[in-house]
Motif scaffolding. Structure first.
Motif, short mmCIF file in Angstrom:
data_model
loop_
_atom_site.label_atom_id
_atom_site.label_comp_id
_atom_site.label_asym_id
_atom_site.label_seq_id
_atom_site.Cartn_x
_atom_site.Cartn_y
_atom_site.Cartn_z
N PRO A 38 -7.39 0.22 5.42
CA PRO A 38 -6.96 1.43 6.12
C PRO A 38 -5.56 1.25 6.68
O PRO A 38 -5.20 0.19 7.18
N ARG A 87 -9.62 -2.91 -1.90
CA ARG A 87 -10.08 -1.52 -1.93
C ARG A 87 -10.45 -0.97 -0.57
O ARG A 87 -10.94 0.14 -0.47
N ASN A 88 -10.26 -1.73 0.50
CA ASN A 88 -10.60 -1.23 1.84
C ASN A 88 -9.54 -1.65 2.84
O ASN A 88 -9.78 -2.50 3.69
N ALA A 99 0.85 -1.18 0.00
CA ALA A 99 0.00 0.00 0.00
C ALA A 99 0.89 1.24 0.00
O ALA A 99 2.01 1.21 0.50
N THR A 100 0.39 2.31 -0.58
CA THR A 100 1.18 3.54 -0.68
C THR A 100 0.32 4.74 -0.31
O THR A 100 -0.79 4.60 0.17
N SER A 101 0.84 5.90 -0.57
CA SER A 101 0.12 7.17 -0.47
C SER A 101 -0.38 7.51 0.92
O SER A 101 -1.57 7.57 1.18
N ALA A 143 -3.46 11.65 6.05
CA ALA A 143 -4.43 10.98 5.17
C ALA A 143 -3.72 9.90 4.38
O ALA A 143 -2.52 9.98 4.11
N GLY A 144 -4.47 8.89 4.00
CA GLY A 144 -3.95 7.82 3.17
C GLY A 144 -5.07 7.19 2.38
O GLY A 144 -6.22 7.18 2.83
N ASP A 145 -4.75 6.70 1.20
CA ASP A 145 -5.79 6.03 0.42
C ASP A 145 -6.04 4.63 0.99
O ASP A 145 -5.30 4.15 1.85
N LEU A 146 -7.07 3.98 0.52
CA LEU A 146 -7.46 2.67 1.05
C LEU A 146 -7.08 1.52 0.11
O LEU A 146 -7.36 0.37 0.42
N LEU A 147 -6.47 1.82 -1.02
CA LEU A 147 -6.17 0.80 -2.02
C LEU A 147 -4.87 0.06 -1.68
O LEU A 147 -3.88 0.67 -1.32
N SER A 184 3.04 2.80 4.94
CA SER A 184 2.97 2.37 3.54
C SER A 184 3.95 1.22 3.38
O SER A 184 4.73 0.93 4.28
#
Length: 118
Positions: free
Chosen positions: A77, A74-75, A45-47, A60-64, A91
């Motif tokens: 956290p 896609r979920n 996972a990144t971002s 903040a971070g994306d869930l992908l 990450s």
């Protein structure tokens, strides 16, 4: 009577030698034209981004999460609130984050069980 001038062709005529790569006719491939795929892809996972400002931070971070090169989950956290002063974002390998998350959550439980006011 057996005629020695007649002999059957070998069972695997012009086939691969044991342990060798066989070049099938009319495919145009060469022995080195193959791709190696990972036998053990990991979920990564990144971002994760954090911004500090006068009164605190925003994280903040994306869930992908990706499985190898496939955007698969896609979920997922990757941000964990530990207490009012500590937040954890990660990450990279998602399994590493899960291990750290479980370890920290157990430490929180242990501290609450002590009931020493800290």
């Amino acid at each position: 009577m057996f005629d020695s001038s007649f002999s059957a062709p070998p069972l695997w005529h012009n086939g691969p030698a044991p342990g060798a790569i066989y070049n099938f006719p009319a495919t145009g491939s060469k022995p080195n034209d193959y791709y190696t795929h990972s036998q053990s892809p990991v979920t990564t996972a990144t971002s994760v981004v954090a911004i500090a400002y006068k009164n605190g931070i925003v994280m903040a971070g994306d869930l992908l999460a990706s499985y190898g090169s496939l955007a698969r989950f896609r979920n997922c956290p990757r941000i964990l609130k530990i207490n009012d002063n500590i937040i954890l974002g990660a990450s990279g390998d998602y399994a590493d984050f899960q291990y750290i998350r479980d370890f920290v959550q157990q430490k929180i439980i242990d501290e609450e069980c002590l009931d020493d006011g800290l």
